[in-house]
Design an enzyme around this catalytic site. Structure first.
Site, PDB file in Angstrom:
ATOM      1  CB  SER A  31      -0.901   0.011   1.241  1.00  0.00           C
ATOM      2  OG  SER A  31      -1.539   1.257   1.402  1.00  0.00           O
ATOM      3  CE1 TYR A  91      -4.412  -2.178   4.641  1.00  0.00           C
ATOM      4  CE2 TYR A  91      -3.740   0.004   3.889  1.00  0.00           C
ATOM      5  CZ  TYR A  91      -4.126  -1.297   3.614  1.00  0.00           C
ATOM      6  OH  TYR A  91      -4.205  -1.718   2.306  1.00  0.00           O
TER       7      TYR A  91
END
Length: 341
Positions: A131, A156
Protein backbone atom coordinates in the site's frame (compact mmCIF):
# COMPACT_ATOMS: atom_id res chain seq x y z
CA UNK A 1 -2.50 -30.50 -11.81
CA UNK A 2 -0.25 -28.52 -14.14
CA UNK A 3 0.69 -24.99 -13.13
CA UNK A 4 0.91 -23.83 -16.73
CA UNK A 5 -2.39 -21.96 -16.72
CA UNK A 6 -3.61 -21.95 -13.10
CA UNK A 7 -3.57 -18.96 -10.75
CA UNK A 8 -4.57 -18.60 -7.11
CA UNK A 9 -6.23 -15.31 -6.16
CA UNK A 10 -6.83 -14.62 -2.48
CA UNK A 11 -9.51 -12.07 -1.70
CA UNK A 12 -11.30 -12.91 -4.96
CA UNK A 13 -14.59 -11.40 -3.72
CA UNK A 14 -12.86 -8.13 -2.87
CA UNK A 15 -12.78 -5.07 -5.11
CA UNK A 16 -9.44 -5.63 -6.84
CA UNK A 17 -9.59 -9.41 -6.49
CA UNK A 18 -12.91 -9.55 -8.35
CA UNK A 19 -11.68 -7.42 -11.25
CA UNK A 20 -8.42 -9.37 -11.50
CA UNK A 21 -10.20 -12.73 -11.47
CA UNK A 22 -12.64 -11.56 -14.13
CA UNK A 23 -9.78 -10.40 -16.36
CA UNK A 24 -7.77 -13.60 -15.90
CA UNK A 25 -10.76 -15.78 -16.75
CA UNK A 26 -11.43 -13.67 -19.83
CA UNK A 27 -7.84 -14.28 -20.95
CA UNK A 28 -8.19 -18.04 -20.60
CA UNK A 29 -6.55 -18.70 -17.25
CA UNK A 30 -7.93 -21.14 -14.71
CA UNK A 31 -8.46 -19.40 -11.35
CA UNK A 32 -8.90 -20.78 -7.88
CA UNK A 33 -10.27 -17.99 -5.70
CA UNK A 34 -10.51 -17.88 -1.94
CA UNK A 35 -12.28 -15.34 0.28
CA UNK A 36 -13.80 -15.54 3.75
CA UNK A 37 -16.51 -12.91 3.06
CA UNK A 38 -15.65 -10.96 6.20
CA UNK A 39 -18.42 -8.49 7.22
CA UNK A 40 -16.04 -5.51 7.40
CA UNK A 41 -18.30 -4.06 4.70
CA UNK A 42 -21.50 -5.19 2.95
CA UNK A 43 -21.26 -8.95 2.38
CA UNK A 44 -24.03 -8.73 -0.22
CA UNK A 45 -21.71 -6.65 -2.40
CA UNK A 46 -19.04 -9.34 -2.13
CA UNK A 47 -21.59 -12.01 -2.99
CA UNK A 48 -22.67 -9.87 -5.93
CA UNK A 49 -19.13 -9.91 -7.25
CA UNK A 50 -18.90 -13.68 -6.77
CA UNK A 51 -22.19 -14.10 -8.63
CA UNK A 52 -20.48 -12.61 -11.69
CA UNK A 53 -17.59 -15.09 -11.43
CA UNK A 54 -19.16 -18.39 -10.38
CA UNK A 55 -20.79 -19.28 -13.74
CA UNK A 56 -17.36 -19.40 -15.41
CA UNK A 57 -16.23 -22.98 -15.94
CA UNK A 58 -12.59 -22.16 -15.18
CA UNK A 59 -13.32 -20.56 -11.80
CA UNK A 60 -13.31 -22.47 -8.53
CA UNK A 61 -14.23 -20.73 -5.27
CA UNK A 62 -13.57 -21.77 -1.69
CA UNK A 63 -14.69 -19.80 1.36
CA UNK A 64 -11.51 -19.86 3.43
CA UNK A 65 -9.77 -17.47 5.83
CA UNK A 66 -6.08 -16.98 5.19
CA UNK A 67 -5.60 -17.14 8.96
CA UNK A 68 -6.33 -20.87 8.69
CA UNK A 69 -2.87 -22.18 7.82
CA UNK A 70 -4.05 -25.79 7.52
CA UNK A 71 -6.63 -25.01 4.86
CA UNK A 72 -4.23 -22.76 2.98
CA UNK A 73 -1.63 -25.52 2.90
CA UNK A 74 -4.26 -27.99 1.67
CA UNK A 75 -5.07 -25.80 -1.34
CA UNK A 76 -1.39 -25.64 -2.26
CA UNK A 77 -1.06 -29.41 -1.78
CA UNK A 78 -3.91 -30.11 -4.17
CA UNK A 79 -2.94 -27.68 -6.94
CA UNK A 80 0.13 -26.22 -8.60
CA UNK A 81 0.02 -22.53 -9.48
CA UNK A 82 1.94 -20.54 -12.08
CA UNK A 83 1.23 -17.46 -9.94
CA UNK A 84 -0.21 -16.68 -6.53
CA UNK A 85 -1.80 -13.24 -6.26
CA UNK A 86 -2.41 -12.40 -2.61
CA UNK A 87 -4.96 -9.61 -2.23
CA UNK A 88 -6.84 -10.76 0.88
CA UNK A 89 -6.32 -8.31 3.73
CA UNK A 90 -8.00 -6.32 6.46
CA UNK A 91 -8.23 -2.88 4.79
CA UNK A 92 -8.98 0.57 6.12
CA UNK A 93 -7.26 3.08 8.37
CA UNK A 94 -9.96 4.14 10.82
CA UNK A 95 -10.99 0.58 11.65
CA UNK A 96 -7.42 -0.16 12.76
CA UNK A 97 -7.98 2.18 15.73
CA UNK A 98 -11.03 0.15 16.79
CA UNK A 99 -9.87 -3.39 16.08
CA UNK A 100 -6.07 -3.61 15.76
CA UNK A 101 -6.11 -7.37 16.35
CA UNK A 102 -7.90 -7.93 13.03
CA UNK A 103 -4.95 -6.36 11.21
CA UNK A 104 -2.43 -8.56 12.98
CA UNK A 105 -4.48 -11.71 12.43
CA UNK A 106 -5.20 -11.17 8.74
CA UNK A 107 -2.37 -9.00 7.44
CA UNK A 108 0.48 -10.53 9.44
CA UNK A 109 -0.50 -14.10 10.43
CA UNK A 110 -2.50 -14.59 7.24
CA UNK A 111 0.36 -13.40 5.07
CA UNK A 112 2.76 -15.66 6.95
CA UNK A 113 0.54 -18.62 6.04
CA UNK A 114 0.67 -17.63 2.37
CA UNK A 115 4.45 -17.26 2.48
CA UNK A 116 4.85 -20.63 4.18
CA UNK A 117 2.66 -22.33 1.60
CA UNK A 118 4.58 -20.70 -1.26
CA UNK A 119 7.85 -21.78 0.34
CA UNK A 120 6.83 -25.36 1.07
CA UNK A 121 5.28 -25.91 -2.35
CA UNK A 122 7.92 -23.99 -4.31
CA UNK A 123 5.57 -21.49 -5.90
CA UNK A 124 6.83 -19.94 -9.10
CA UNK A 125 5.67 -16.40 -8.27
CA UNK A 126 3.96 -14.59 -5.39
CA UNK A 127 2.48 -11.18 -6.10
CA UNK A 128 1.06 -9.50 -2.99
CA UNK A 129 -0.71 -6.26 -2.16
CA UNK A 130 1.19 -3.61 -0.27
CA UNK A 131 0.00 0.00 0.00
CA UNK A 132 0.99 3.63 -0.49
CA UNK A 133 0.39 3.96 3.26
CA UNK A 134 3.84 2.45 3.85
CA UNK A 135 5.25 5.89 2.94
CA UNK A 136 3.72 7.32 6.10
CA UNK A 137 5.53 10.43 7.28
CA UNK A 138 7.65 10.67 4.13
CA UNK A 139 7.15 14.09 2.51
CA UNK A 140 9.42 13.67 -0.51
CA UNK A 141 7.34 13.62 -3.69
CA UNK A 142 6.68 11.69 -5.80
CA UNK A 143 6.82 8.59 -3.64
CA UNK A 144 9.55 6.32 -4.96
CA UNK A 145 10.39 2.71 -4.15
CA UNK A 146 13.87 4.02 -3.31
CA UNK A 147 12.55 6.10 -0.40
CA UNK A 148 12.77 4.98 3.22
CA UNK A 149 9.45 3.73 4.58
CA UNK A 150 10.23 3.45 8.26
CA UNK A 151 7.55 5.77 9.68
CA UNK A 152 4.02 4.54 8.91
CA UNK A 153 1.29 6.73 10.39
CA UNK A 154 -1.24 4.00 11.08
CA UNK A 155 -1.45 0.32 11.92
CA UNK A 156 -2.65 -0.62 8.46
CA UNK A 157 0.46 0.94 6.90
CA UNK A 158 2.61 -0.81 9.49
CA UNK A 159 1.21 -4.21 8.54
CA UNK A 160 1.88 -3.57 4.85
CA UNK A 161 5.44 -2.50 5.60
CA UNK A 162 5.77 -5.69 7.65
CA UNK A 163 4.55 -7.72 4.68
CA UNK A 164 7.35 -6.30 2.55
CA UNK A 165 9.92 -7.23 5.19
CA UNK A 166 8.46 -10.70 5.58
CA UNK A 167 8.53 -11.23 1.82
CA UNK A 168 12.12 -10.03 1.67
CA UNK A 169 13.12 -12.49 4.37
CA UNK A 170 11.45 -15.43 2.62
CA UNK A 171 13.05 -14.45 -0.68
CA UNK A 172 16.45 -14.06 0.93
CA UNK A 173 16.36 -17.20 3.08
CA UNK A 174 14.32 -19.60 0.96
CA UNK A 175 14.43 -18.19 -2.57
CA UNK A 176 10.66 -17.61 -2.70
CA UNK A 177 10.02 -15.23 -5.65
CA UNK A 178 7.98 -12.25 -4.44
CA UNK A 179 6.62 -9.02 -5.93
CA UNK A 180 5.03 -6.39 -3.67
CA UNK A 181 2.65 -3.84 -5.18
CA UNK A 182 2.15 -0.55 -3.40
CA UNK A 183 -1.41 0.29 -4.43
CA UNK A 184 -2.39 3.93 -4.46
CA UNK A 185 -6.04 5.15 -4.37
CA UNK A 186 -7.92 2.62 -6.47
CA UNK A 187 -11.48 3.38 -7.60
CA UNK A 188 -14.04 2.09 -10.07
CA UNK A 189 -17.19 -0.08 -10.42
CA UNK A 190 -17.80 -2.63 -7.66
CA UNK A 191 -15.61 -0.51 -5.37
CA UNK A 192 -15.48 -0.64 -1.57
CA UNK A 193 -18.25 1.23 0.30
CA UNK A 194 -15.73 2.69 2.76
CA UNK A 195 -13.74 4.49 0.05
CA UNK A 196 -14.15 8.12 -0.87
CA UNK A 197 -15.86 7.85 -4.28
CA UNK A 198 -18.44 5.39 -2.98
CA UNK A 199 -19.08 7.42 0.18
CA UNK A 200 -19.41 10.71 -1.70
CA UNK A 201 -21.69 9.28 -4.38
CA UNK A 202 -24.01 7.68 -1.83
CA UNK A 203 -24.20 10.85 0.29
CA UNK A 204 -24.72 13.24 -2.61
CA UNK A 205 -27.51 11.14 -4.11
CA UNK A 206 -29.27 10.96 -0.74
CA UNK A 207 -28.88 14.69 -0.06
CA UNK A 208 -26.51 14.17 2.85
CA UNK A 209 -23.43 16.26 3.62
CA UNK A 210 -20.07 14.88 2.56
CA UNK A 211 -17.14 15.12 4.97
CA UNK A 212 -14.08 16.73 3.38
CA UNK A 213 -10.99 16.40 5.56
CA UNK A 214 -8.03 18.75 5.86
CA UNK A 215 -10.47 21.43 4.64
CA UNK A 216 -10.17 19.97 1.15
CA UNK A 217 -6.41 20.46 0.97
CA UNK A 218 -5.77 16.87 -0.07
CA UNK A 219 -4.25 15.27 -3.14
CA UNK A 220 -4.64 11.65 -4.12
CA UNK A 221 -3.03 9.57 -6.84
CA UNK A 222 -6.35 8.12 -8.00
CA UNK A 223 -5.92 5.04 -10.18
CA UNK A 224 -8.77 3.37 -12.05
CA UNK A 225 -9.16 -0.31 -11.27
CA UNK A 226 -8.70 -1.51 -14.87
CA UNK A 227 -5.30 0.20 -14.98
CA UNK A 228 -4.30 -1.56 -11.76
CA UNK A 229 -5.39 -4.90 -13.22
CA UNK A 230 -3.39 -4.27 -16.40
CA UNK A 231 -0.25 -3.84 -14.32
CA UNK A 232 -0.84 -7.04 -12.35
CA UNK A 233 -1.57 -9.09 -15.46
CA UNK A 234 1.58 -7.85 -17.16
CA UNK A 235 3.62 -8.95 -14.15
CA UNK A 236 1.96 -12.36 -14.17
CA UNK A 237 2.66 -12.81 -17.86
CA UNK A 238 6.22 -11.67 -17.58
CA UNK A 239 6.82 -14.02 -14.66
CA UNK A 240 10.54 -13.65 -14.64
CA UNK A 241 13.01 -11.87 -12.43
CA UNK A 242 15.44 -10.28 -14.83
CA UNK A 243 15.11 -6.96 -13.02
CA UNK A 244 15.53 -8.08 -9.44
CA UNK A 245 16.78 -5.85 -6.67
CA UNK A 246 20.24 -6.55 -5.30
CA UNK A 247 20.90 -7.24 -1.65
CA UNK A 248 23.07 -4.53 -0.19
CA UNK A 249 26.64 -5.64 0.40
CA UNK A 250 26.30 -3.97 3.79
CA UNK A 251 24.01 -6.83 4.77
CA UNK A 252 25.83 -9.69 3.08
CA UNK A 253 29.48 -10.26 2.33
CA UNK A 254 28.62 -11.55 -1.14
CA UNK A 255 26.06 -9.45 -3.03
CA UNK A 256 23.37 -11.59 -4.64
CA UNK A 257 20.50 -10.94 -7.00
CA UNK A 258 17.19 -12.05 -5.51
CA UNK A 259 13.77 -12.73 -7.06
CA UNK A 260 12.36 -9.86 -4.98
CA UNK A 261 10.72 -6.68 -6.26
CA UNK A 262 8.65 -3.76 -4.98
CA UNK A 263 6.57 -1.62 -7.34
CA UNK A 264 4.44 1.47 -6.95
CA UNK A 265 1.24 1.02 -8.93
CA UNK A 266 -0.59 4.30 -9.29
CA UNK A 267 -1.48 6.95 -11.86
CA UNK A 268 1.56 9.22 -11.45
CA UNK A 269 -0.85 12.15 -11.63
CA UNK A 270 -2.23 13.35 -8.25
CA UNK A 271 -5.61 15.07 -8.30
CA UNK A 272 -6.85 17.73 -5.86
CA UNK A 273 -9.68 16.31 -3.79
CA UNK A 274 -11.86 19.33 -4.55
CA UNK A 275 -11.34 18.78 -8.27
CA UNK A 276 -12.29 15.13 -7.80
CA UNK A 277 -15.51 16.23 -6.09
CA UNK A 278 -16.27 18.69 -8.91
CA UNK A 279 -16.00 15.94 -11.52
CA UNK A 280 -18.35 13.78 -9.46
CA UNK A 281 -20.83 16.65 -9.03
CA UNK A 282 -20.84 17.25 -12.78
CA UNK A 283 -21.50 13.58 -13.53
CA UNK A 284 -24.33 13.39 -10.99
CA UNK A 285 -25.73 16.81 -11.87
CA UNK A 286 -25.94 17.60 -8.16
CA UNK A 287 -24.04 20.13 -6.04
CA UNK A 288 -22.62 18.49 -2.94
CA UNK A 289 -23.13 19.87 0.55
CA UNK A 290 -19.64 19.88 2.02
CA UNK A 291 -18.49 19.87 5.64
CA UNK A 292 -14.87 20.97 5.80
CA UNK A 293 -13.06 19.21 8.64
CA UNK A 294 -9.52 19.04 10.07
CA UNK A 295 -7.08 16.34 9.04
CA UNK A 296 -7.83 12.88 10.38
CA UNK A 297 -5.25 11.16 12.54
CA UNK A 298 -3.18 8.62 10.64
CA UNK A 299 -4.13 9.94 7.19
CA UNK A 300 -1.89 11.31 4.44
CA UNK A 301 -2.41 14.80 2.99
CA UNK A 302 -0.98 13.81 -0.38
CA UNK A 303 -0.06 10.71 -2.34
CA UNK A 304 1.91 10.78 -5.58
CA UNK A 305 3.27 7.64 -7.20
CA UNK A 306 6.49 7.38 -9.15
CA UNK A 307 5.73 4.41 -11.42
CA UNK A 308 8.84 4.60 -13.60
CA UNK A 309 10.07 1.21 -12.37
CA UNK A 310 6.87 -0.51 -13.48
CA UNK A 311 6.89 1.35 -16.79
CA UNK A 312 10.45 0.23 -17.41
CA UNK A 313 9.89 -3.41 -16.48
CA UNK A 314 6.52 -4.18 -18.06
CA UNK A 315 5.53 -1.11 -20.10
CA UNK A 316 2.80 -0.18 -17.62
CA UNK A 317 0.99 3.06 -18.40
CA UNK A 318 -2.38 4.10 -16.89
CA UNK A 319 -4.76 5.44 -19.51
CA UNK A 320 -8.11 6.10 -17.79
CA UNK A 321 -8.87 9.77 -17.08
CA UNK A 322 -10.54 10.79 -13.84
CA UNK A 323 -13.61 11.88 -15.84
CA UNK A 324 -13.89 8.48 -17.55
CA UNK A 325 -13.31 6.56 -14.35
CA UNK A 326 -15.83 8.47 -12.24
CA UNK A 327 -18.41 8.26 -15.03
CA UNK A 328 -18.07 4.47 -15.21
CA UNK A 329 -18.36 4.15 -11.44
CA UNK A 330 -21.48 6.31 -11.25
CA UNK A 331 -23.12 4.40 -14.11
CA UNK A 332 -22.44 1.13 -12.27
CA UNK A 333 -23.66 2.52 -8.94
CA UNK A 334 -26.95 3.78 -10.37
CA UNK A 335 -27.62 0.46 -12.07
CA UNK A 336 -26.51 -1.81 -9.22
CA UNK A 337 -28.48 0.04 -6.53
CA UNK A 338 -31.37 0.75 -8.90
CA UNK A 339 -31.29 4.47 -8.15
CA UNK A 340 -34.23 6.32 -9.66
CA UNK A 341 -33.28 9.75 -11.01
Amino acid sequence: MSSQNQILVTGCAGFIGYHLTKRLLHQGYSVIGIDNLTPYYDVLLKKGRLKQLLPHENFTYQQISIEDGGKINKIFSESKFMSVVHLAAQPGVLYSFENPQAYIDTNITGFLNILEACRNHQSEQLIYASSSFVYGANTEMPFSEKHQVDHPLNLYGMTKKSNELMAYTYTSQFGTPTIGLRFFTVYGPWGRPDMVLFLFTKSILSGKTIKVYNHGNMKRDFIYVDDIIEGIVRLIEKNNMKTQDKISTKLHSNAKVLPYKIYNIGNQNPIDLMEFIEVLEKKLGIQANKELLPMRSGDLSETYADVDRLIKDVGYKPKTTIEEGISRFVDWYLEYYEVKR
